[in-house]
Design a protein around this motif. Structure first.
Motif, PDB file in Angstrom:
ATOM      1  N   PRO A  46      -8.687   7.583  21.266  1.00 47.41           N
ATOM      2  CA  PRO A  46     -10.123   7.616  21.627  1.00 47.41           C
ATOM      3  C   PRO A  46     -11.017   6.823  20.682  1.00 47.41           C
ATOM      4  N   GLU A  47     -10.562   6.588  19.438  1.00 41.40           N
ATOM      5  CA  GLU A  47     -11.475   5.989  18.441  1.00 41.40           C
ATOM      6  C   GLU A  47     -11.280   4.515  18.173  1.00 41.40           C
ATOM      7  N   GLU A  48     -10.055   4.031  18.230  1.00 37.14           N
ATOM      8  CA  GLU A  48      -9.803   2.624  17.870  1.00 37.14           C
ATOM      9  C   GLU A  48     -10.526   1.710  18.874  1.00 37.14           C
ATOM     10  N   PHE A 156      -4.705   5.207  11.062  1.00 35.62           N
ATOM     11  CA  PHE A 156      -5.709   6.234  11.350  1.00 35.62           C
ATOM     12  C   PHE A 156      -5.858   7.164  10.149  1.00 35.62           C
ATOM     13  N   VAL A 157      -7.117   7.529   9.877  1.00 36.21           N
ATOM     14  CA  VAL A 157      -7.396   8.528   8.839  1.00 36.21           C
ATOM     15  C   VAL A 157      -8.254   9.624   9.470  1.00 36.21           C
ATOM     16  N   HIS A 158      -7.901  10.858   9.208  1.00 36.99           N
ATOM     17  CA  HIS A 158      -8.637  11.998   9.768  1.00 36.99           C
ATOM     18  C   HIS A 158     -10.109  11.917   9.329  1.00 36.99           C
ATOM     19  N   GLU A 160     -12.377  13.885   8.388  1.00 33.79           N
ATOM     20  CA  GLU A 160     -12.792  14.633   7.183  1.00 33.79           C
ATOM     21  C   GLU A 160     -12.332  13.982   5.884  1.00 33.79           C
ATOM     22  N   TYR A 161     -11.391  13.027   6.005  1.00 32.54           N
ATOM     23  CA  TYR A 161     -10.803  12.422   4.800  1.00 32.54           C
ATOM     24  C   TYR A 161     -11.136  10.932   4.694  1.00 32.54           C
ATOM     25  N   ARG A 162     -12.141  10.487   5.437  1.00 31.07           N
ATOM     26  CA  ARG A 162     -12.474   9.056   5.412  1.00 31.07           C
ATOM     27  C   ARG A 162     -13.274   8.682   4.167  1.00 31.07           C
ATOM     28  N   LYS A 163     -13.276   7.392   3.872  1.00 32.42           N
ATOM     29  CA  LYS A 163     -13.968   6.806   2.715  1.00 32.42           C
ATOM     30  C   LYS A 163     -13.500   7.463   1.416  1.00 32.42           C
ATOM     31  N   MET A 164     -12.225   7.813   1.390  1.00 25.67           N
ATOM     32  CA  MET A 164     -11.616   8.352   0.165  1.00 25.67           C
ATOM     33  C   MET A 164     -10.521   7.424  -0.339  1.00 25.67           C
ATOM     34  N   ALA A 167      -7.003   4.607   3.690  1.00 29.93           N
ATOM     35  CA  ALA A 167      -6.563   3.391   4.392  1.00 29.93           C
ATOM     36  C   ALA A 167      -6.156   2.328   3.378  1.00 29.93           C
ATOM     37  N   ASN A 168      -6.910   2.250   2.295  1.00 35.29           N
ATOM     38  CA  ASN A 168      -6.581   1.296   1.233  1.00 35.29           C
ATOM     39  C   ASN A 168      -5.154   1.533   0.720  1.00 35.29           C
ATOM     40  N   GLU A 169      -4.813   2.785   0.515  1.00 37.87           N
ATOM     41  CA  GLU A 169      -3.492   3.135  -0.020  1.00 37.87           C
ATOM     42  C   GLU A 169      -2.399   2.878   1.044  1.00 37.87           C
ATOM     43  N   ALA A 188      -1.451  -7.162  11.049  1.00 35.78           N
ATOM     44  CA  ALA A 188      -2.056  -6.183  11.957  1.00 35.78           C
ATOM     45  C   ALA A 188      -3.391  -6.698  12.460  1.00 35.78           C
ATOM     46  N   GLY A 189      -3.763  -6.247  13.634  1.00 39.12           N
ATOM     47  CA  GLY A 189      -5.106  -6.508  14.141  1.00 39.12           C
ATOM     48  C   GLY A 189      -6.034  -5.490  13.514  1.00 39.12           C
ATOM     49  N   MET A 190      -7.011  -5.954  12.749  1.00 38.25           N
ATOM     50  CA  MET A 190      -7.928  -5.032  12.059  1.00 38.25           C
ATOM     51  C   MET A 190      -9.220  -4.949  12.871  1.00 38.25           C
ATOM     52  N   SER A 191      -9.427  -3.798  13.499  1.00 38.64           N
ATOM     53  CA  SER A 191     -10.572  -3.652  14.398  1.00 38.64           C
ATOM     54  C   SER A 191     -11.632  -2.705  13.843  1.00 38.64           C
ATOM     55  N   ALA A 192     -11.543  -2.390  12.548  1.00 36.05           N
ATOM     56  CA  ALA A 192     -12.537  -1.503  11.928  1.00 36.05           C
ATOM     57  C   ALA A 192     -12.935  -2.074  10.559  1.00 36.05           C
ATOM     58  N   VAL A 193     -14.172  -1.804  10.174  1.00 35.49           N
ATOM     59  CA  VAL A 193     -14.644  -2.304   8.871  1.00 35.49           C
ATOM     60  C   VAL A 193     -13.750  -1.772   7.751  1.00 35.49           C
ATOM     61  N   GLY A 194     -13.392  -0.486   7.840  1.00 32.28           N
ATOM     62  CA  GLY A 194     -12.590   0.137   6.788  1.00 32.28           C
ATOM     63  C   GLY A 194     -11.269  -0.575   6.552  1.00 32.28           C
ATOM     64  N   THR A 195     -10.561  -0.926   7.639  1.00 30.19           N
ATOM     65  CA  THR A 195      -9.257  -1.583   7.456  1.00 30.19           C
ATOM     66  C   THR A 195      -9.431  -3.039   7.021  1.00 30.19           C
ATOM     67  N   GLN A 196     -10.474  -3.692   7.532  1.00 34.44           N
ATOM     68  CA  GLN A 196     -10.703  -5.084   7.101  1.00 34.44           C
ATOM     69  C   GLN A 196     -10.989  -5.126   5.600  1.00 34.44           C
ATOM     70  N   GLU A 200      -8.669  -6.763   2.669  1.00 32.51           N
ATOM     71  CA  GLU A 200      -9.221  -7.779   1.742  1.00 32.51           C
ATOM     72  C   GLU A 200      -8.983  -7.364   0.293  1.00 32.51           C
ATOM     73  N   LYS A 201      -9.234  -6.063   0.010  1.00 31.19           N
ATOM     74  CA  LYS A 201      -9.049  -5.561  -1.360  1.00 31.19           C
ATOM     75  C   LYS A 201      -7.602  -5.707  -1.827  1.00 31.19           C
ATOM     76  N   ASN A 202      -6.667  -5.641  -0.862  1.00 38.72           N
ATOM     77  CA  ASN A 202      -5.249  -5.788  -1.189  1.00 38.72           C
ATOM     78  C   ASN A 202      -4.766  -7.237  -1.048  1.00 38.72           C
TER      79      ASN A 202
HETATM   80  C1  LIG Z   1     -10.613   2.586   9.826  1.00 39.50           C
HETATM   81  C2  LIG Z   1     -10.097   3.784   9.045  1.00 39.50           C
HETATM   82  C3  LIG Z   1      -8.570   3.800   9.113  1.00 39.50           C
HETATM   83  C4  LIG Z   1     -10.557   3.644   7.561  1.00 39.50           C
HETATM   84  O1  LIG Z   1      -9.958   4.658   6.808  1.00 39.50           O
HETATM   85  P1  LIG Z   1     -10.549   5.157   5.380  1.00 39.50           P
HETATM   86  O2  LIG Z   1      -9.468   5.925   4.698  1.00 39.50           O
HETATM   87  O3  LIG Z   1     -11.825   5.827   5.601  1.00 39.50           O
HETATM   88  O4  LIG Z   1     -10.802   3.787   4.593  1.00 39.50           O
HETATM   89  P2  LIG Z   1     -10.939   3.633   2.988  1.00 39.50           P
HETATM   90  O5  LIG Z   1     -11.554   4.866   2.444  1.00 39.50           O
HETATM   91  O6  LIG Z   1      -9.641   3.221   2.415  1.00 39.50           O
HETATM   92  O7  LIG Z   1     -11.989   2.479   2.907  1.00 39.50           O
HETATM   93  C5  LIG Z   1     -11.691   1.134   2.626  1.00 39.50           C
HETATM   94  C6  LIG Z   1     -12.990   0.382   2.368  1.00 39.50           C
HETATM   95  O8  LIG Z   1     -13.761   0.314   3.571  1.00 39.50           O
HETATM   96  C7  LIG Z   1     -15.015   0.975   3.405  1.00 39.50           C
HETATM   97  N1  LIG Z   1     -15.271   1.701   4.656  1.00 39.50           N
HETATM   98  C8  LIG Z   1     -14.493   2.619   5.258  1.00 39.50           C
HETATM   99  N2  LIG Z   1     -15.042   3.012   6.420  1.00 39.50           N
HETATM  100  C9  LIG Z   1     -16.207   2.336   6.540  1.00 39.50           C
HETATM  101  C10 LIG Z   1     -17.235   2.327   7.518  1.00 39.50           C
HETATM  102  N3  LIG Z   1     -17.186   3.092   8.613  1.00 39.50           N
HETATM  103  N4  LIG Z   1     -18.298   1.491   7.322  1.00 39.50           N
HETATM  104  C11 LIG Z   1     -18.368   0.695   6.234  1.00 39.50           C
HETATM  105  N5  LIG Z   1     -17.418   0.667   5.258  1.00 39.50           N
HETATM  106  C12 LIG Z   1     -16.349   1.479   5.412  1.00 39.50           C
HETATM  107  C13 LIG Z   1     -14.825   1.892   2.232  1.00 39.50           C
HETATM  108  O9  LIG Z   1     -16.059   2.190   1.593  1.00 39.50           O
HETATM  109  C14 LIG Z   1     -13.911   1.055   1.366  1.00 39.50           C
HETATM  110  O10 LIG Z   1     -14.612   0.008   0.752  1.00 39.50           O
HETATM  111  P3  LIG Z   1     -14.829  -0.025  -0.839  1.00 39.50           P
HETATM  112  O11 LIG Z   1     -13.485   0.184  -1.437  1.00 39.50           O
HETATM  113  O12 LIG Z   1     -15.396  -1.369  -1.064  1.00 39.50           O
HETATM  114  O13 LIG Z   1     -15.733   1.132  -1.098  1.00 39.50           O
HETATM  115  C15 LIG Z   1     -10.690   5.108   9.637  1.00 39.50           C
HETATM  116  O14 LIG Z   1     -12.090   4.998   9.699  1.00 39.50           O
HETATM  117  C16 LIG Z   1     -10.163   5.446  11.034  1.00 39.50           C
HETATM  118  O15 LIG Z   1      -9.112   6.079  11.157  1.00 39.50           O
HETATM  119  N6  LIG Z   1     -10.862   5.004  12.108  1.00 39.50           N
HETATM  120  C17 LIG Z   1     -10.462   5.333  13.491  1.00 39.50           C
HETATM  121  C18 LIG Z   1      -9.199   4.580  13.944  1.00 39.50           C
HETATM  122  C19 LIG Z   1      -9.320   3.094  13.702  1.00 39.50           C
HETATM  123  O16 LIG Z   1     -10.289   2.449  14.076  1.00 39.50           O
HETATM  124  N7  LIG Z   1      -8.288   2.536  13.062  1.00 39.50           N
HETATM  125  C20 LIG Z   1      -8.317   1.146  12.624  1.00 39.50           C
HETATM  126  C21 LIG Z   1      -7.597   0.257  13.495  1.00 39.50           C
HETATM  127  S1  LIG Z   1      -7.429  -1.336  12.733  1.00 39.50           S
END
Ligand SMILES: CC(C)(COP(=O)(O)OP(=O)(O)OC[C@H]1O[C@@H](n2cnc3c(N)ncnc32)[C@H](O)[C@@H]1OP(=O)(O)O)[C@@H](O)C(=O)NCCC(=O)NCCS
Length: 239
Positions: A46-48, A156-158, A160-164, A167-169, A188-196, A200-202
């Protein structure tokens, strides 16, 4: 401990309420209908962004067909799944808070051949597969020099545990798995800011950087206002 539950990293992070939590990333032997499969179906789909744009979770028929496709994927090429779980300092996995699934592909593999024997009746699944084929086109252009590689099937990250930093790990461990298995590349196809950001950080590199407008035009999907502006196909190598 068997290789299927190898622990890759242990780390500590802070929850939103300020409390510390011990976490670990370990391998997971994915089976149909298990806890990880359930998380993928109930939360990742539902989220990706692409699954969401295709509307998979909104249509019971598409959702059922997607579940069948996932089960089919288990058989076509080896999967390597990792989970992030609360580190209870034992071998048991009590609570999964994140996951990443990669599949070992050959550069000769084609999505069309993989799904050849399957029939998808729902419009949503047909749209998703069309989008997947479009993205495969971008990948094939760039990845053909790698005979084998891991391709991301979902991260995917739950909530309640996001921005911790989970995903980086997970993304960090994807490279360790390549090194351990002597697979030259993971992508991988990165479709979220968090994974992109995490990629990049890695120090992952970008095969293609596709604007959402271009992706909408190529796939026929419509992304919501909450979608990111660019879809990136990203990769790293063991060298
Ligand atoms: C995308 C997803 C996996 C990120 O997981 P996460 O554990 O929260 O990510 P991290 O905590 O490792 O964050 C990595 C970086 O992205 C940033 N970030 C994470 N989510 C963000 C958001 N929604 N908006 C802006 N920045 C974000 C973090 O601050 C961190 O940057 P920093 O190190 O410079 O502070 C999670 O939001 C998720 O499961 N989304 C739903 C499913 C999905 O879209 N999967 C991705 C498919 S490619």
């Amino acid at each position: 401990m068997s290789d299927t539950c190898k622990v890759w990293t242990r780390f500590e992070s802070k929850k939103r309420d300020g409390t510390s939590i011990k976490l670990r990333i370990q391998s997971w032997k994915l089976k149909p209908q298990d806890a990880v499969f359930d998380l993928v179906m109930k939360h990742f789909v539902p989220e990706e962004a692409i699954h969401k744009a295709a509307g998979i979770s909104k249509s019971p028929e598409a959702f059922q067909e997607y579940s069948e496709l996932m089960t089919h994927f288990f058989k076509v090429a080896p999967l390597h799944t990792i989970v992030c779980c609360v580190d209870n300092e034992s071998n048991t996995v009590d609570q999964i808070v994140g996951l990443s699934i990669a599949q070992l592909m050959k550069n000769t593999d084609k999505l069309e051949d993989i799904v050849n024997d399957m029939e998808f009746k729902s419009e949503e699944m047909q749209q998703l597969l069309h989008a997947a084929k479009v993205l495969e086109g971008y990948l094939k252009e760039k990845a053909s020099c790698y005979e084998t590689y891991y391709f991301g099937r979902g991260i995917f990250v739950h909530p309640e545990y996001r921005k911790m930093g989970i995903a980086n790990e997970l993304i960090k461990v994807k490279k360790l798995i390549c090194i351990d298995n002597n697979v030259p590349m993971t992508c991988a196809g990165m479709s979220a800011v968090g994974t992109q950001r995490a990629a990049e950080k890695n120090n992952w590199k970008t095969f293609s950087d596709i604007s959402i407008e271009e992706l909408e035009e190529e796939t026929g999907l419509t992304f919501g206002d909450d979608a990111i502006s660019k879809h990136k196909l990203m990769y790293t190598t063991i060298n």
